[in-house]
Design a protein around this motif. Sequence first.
Motif, PDB file in Angstrom:
ATOM      1  N   ASN A 251       0.289  -1.148   0.012  1.00 30.07           N
ATOM      2  CA  ASN A 251       0.045   0.072  -0.066  1.00 30.07           C
ATOM      3  C   ASN A 251       0.788   1.075  -0.247  1.00 30.07           C
ATOM      4  O   ASN A 251       1.687   1.291   1.189  1.00 30.07           O
ATOM      5  CB  ASN A 251      -1.093   0.194   1.260  1.00 30.07           C
ATOM      6  CG  ASN A 251      -2.147  -0.661   1.202  1.00 30.07           C
ATOM      7  OD1 ASN A 251      -2.292  -0.959   0.374  1.00 30.07           O
ATOM      8  ND2 ASN A 251      -2.540  -1.854   2.046  1.00 30.07           N
ATOM      9  N   GLN A 259      -0.181   1.531  -4.585  1.00 31.07           N
ATOM     10  CA  GLN A 259      -1.479   0.633  -4.110  1.00 31.07           C
ATOM     11  C   GLN A 259      -2.271  -0.743  -4.933  1.00 31.07           C
ATOM     12  O   GLN A 259      -2.740  -0.494  -5.907  1.00 31.07           O
ATOM     13  CB  GLN A 259      -2.502   1.758  -3.742  1.00 31.07           C
ATOM     14  CG  GLN A 259      -4.361   0.603  -3.205  1.00 31.07           C
ATOM     15  CD  GLN A 259      -5.234   1.451  -2.972  1.00 31.07           C
ATOM     16  OE1 GLN A 259      -5.442   2.901  -2.703  1.00 31.07           O
ATOM     17  NE2 GLN A 259      -6.410   0.785  -2.699  1.00 31.07           N
ATOM     18  N   ASP A 262      -7.015  -5.128  -4.917  1.00 28.36           N
ATOM     19  CA  ASP A 262      -7.019  -6.647  -3.905  1.00 28.36           C
ATOM     20  C   ASP A 262      -7.520  -7.423  -4.571  1.00 28.36           C
ATOM     21  O   ASP A 262      -6.631  -8.480  -4.075  1.00 28.36           O
ATOM     22  CB  ASP A 262      -8.863  -5.956  -3.764  1.00 28.36           C
ATOM     23  CG  ASP A 262      -8.687  -5.039  -2.227  1.00 28.36           C
ATOM     24  OD1 ASP A 262      -7.994  -4.426  -2.326  1.00 28.36           O
ATOM     25  OD2 ASP A 262     -10.185  -4.450  -2.137  1.00 28.36           O
ATOM     26  N   TYR A 289      -4.192   7.171   3.381  1.00 30.07           N
ATOM     27  CA  TYR A 289      -4.813   7.368   1.821  1.00 30.07           C
ATOM     28  C   TYR A 289      -5.503   8.296   1.294  1.00 30.07           C
ATOM     29  O   TYR A 289      -5.744   9.393   1.793  1.00 30.07           O
ATOM     30  CB  TYR A 289      -6.140   5.982   1.829  1.00 30.07           C
ATOM     31  CG  TYR A 289      -6.449   6.114   2.861  1.00 30.07           C
ATOM     32  CD1 TYR A 289      -7.761   6.485   2.867  1.00 30.07           C
ATOM     33  CD2 TYR A 289      -5.732   5.280   4.126  1.00 30.07           C
ATOM     34  CE1 TYR A 289      -8.531   6.870   3.364  1.00 30.07           C
ATOM     35  CE2 TYR A 289      -7.177   6.000   5.102  1.00 30.07           C
ATOM     36  CZ  TYR A 289      -8.668   6.205   5.046  1.00 30.07           C
ATOM     37  OH  TYR A 289      -9.407   6.601   5.969  1.00 30.07           O
ATOM     38  N   PRO A 295      -7.298   1.283   2.364  1.00 23.77           N
ATOM     39  CA  PRO A 295      -7.240  -0.337   1.783  1.00 23.77           C
ATOM     40  C   PRO A 295      -6.840  -1.690   2.240  1.00 23.77           C
ATOM     41  O   PRO A 295      -6.035  -1.036   3.027  1.00 23.77           O
ATOM     42  CB  PRO A 295      -6.007  -0.381   0.967  1.00 23.77           C
ATOM     43  CG  PRO A 295      -5.505   1.455   1.187  1.00 23.77           C
ATOM     44  CD  PRO A 295      -5.945   2.195   2.222  1.00 23.77           C
TER      45      PRO A 295
END
Length: 471
Positions: A251, A259, A262, A289, A295
């Motif tokens: 991240n 980043q 996912d 962030y 995240p």
Amino acid sequence: MAKDVLYLKIAKIITEQIQSETLQFGDRLPSLRSAQKLYNVSLNTIKLAYMELESRSLVESRPKFGYFVSQTSKRKLALPSVIKIKESGLEKPPQDLIDKVFGTISHPDLTQFALGIPGKSFLPLAKLKKSMLNVVKNKNDSGTNLEPAQGNENLRREMAKWALVLEGKITEDDLVITSGAMNAIYHCLMAVTKPGDSVAVESPVYFGILQAIHLLGLKAVEIPTHPIYGIDLNSLKKVLPKISACCFVTNFNNPLGFQMPDENKKELVKLITEYNIPLIEDDLYGNLYFGTERPKPCKFYDEADLVMWVGSVSKTLAPGYRVGWVAPGQFKDKIIRQKLVQTVCSPSFYSDVITDFLEHGRYDHHLRMFRNKLYSNYLQIQKAVANYFPDNTKVSEPKGGFMLWLELDKRICTEDLYDEAFSKKISFAPGRMFSQHNQYTNCMRLNYALEWTDRVESDLEKLGKMIKNSI
């Protein structure tokens, strides 16, 4: 809280429309009343959303005419290249260069773009001082008693409470307190490798990680890394059978700022689980962030307890306190034993100060202010680079954190440029610091977590001129 989230969601929708060029430079946004009906929210919520976009320089208001998409919303420069790793005879961190750059830490008259340290105006100094006084007043032992090797229990409990992103998957018992994040990474490497083993890292990679790997007699295997998506998982898969551990910043990576999506994090955890290889996940920028929510780290997807999740307050609260932690999964006992041998325990005083701050210092409020300032600085530095640096400069697009990575014309050697810049009281991190191989010599990393002043902008203009004169 619901209203807070709602206005940020609306700001995010409009940001995505600007990024996808559905809304383009010069386009007018719906009026406040129209947007209120469109999103079915209060007028105040829309005002907050538009103010949020304005604070990020994505839109600008023109009296009597409304809100328009601003010029700074349009990116002018290309992204840095994904480098094919060039292995050379020289496979070690450039120690002399690292020492030279770090040696500037005590130069107060320098514009410090080089080191990843937040400026004093970013830190809640008054509240930390108040926490310090509370601890001094309440500590009967004057801080002389030894802590458990695992670390201060109250601090571990507070850290577990603040790890909301893991949704209750860790408790205070899962954490070990360390002397900052680098100390945690060093302990993790020691726990899961032996001299001669190989460790996968990103490329470019934070030089501190490279130094720790070499100091322990390990070999770093640099994996090609994309400035938006992170580590190339196909390249990683090819080397997994030969390595003993991975060490990644997933991240707001240092130095690229990405980043990792996912889906990529899930795939990474699946891969390391399949090969039974521990992942040291350095997540110390995770709370910084620019989007609407923090995240998830890879640790969130880890069922096999193979991810060793590392964090610290060094980037958000107090760099000099050296308070960090790790949730080491199945390697916890080994790390506690190592810590007992190396340092016996952590100093109790700073642990208590951070505990007090987390309990009473409105950490969430501080982080929100910190993030807003960082994002504003990011837009300023991006604009300055676009205005003052050569047109063929390539620049990263960080989603958080405080590092900007630049790739310059191939004829530029940033190590030579560093000496010229230093003579004009400007410091940056030359790209050669971020690899054990002789590469990234035309790249640089800039820290934008500093007080933004006319001098900072003027120094970026000077840096741009030096680069143009070197071509």
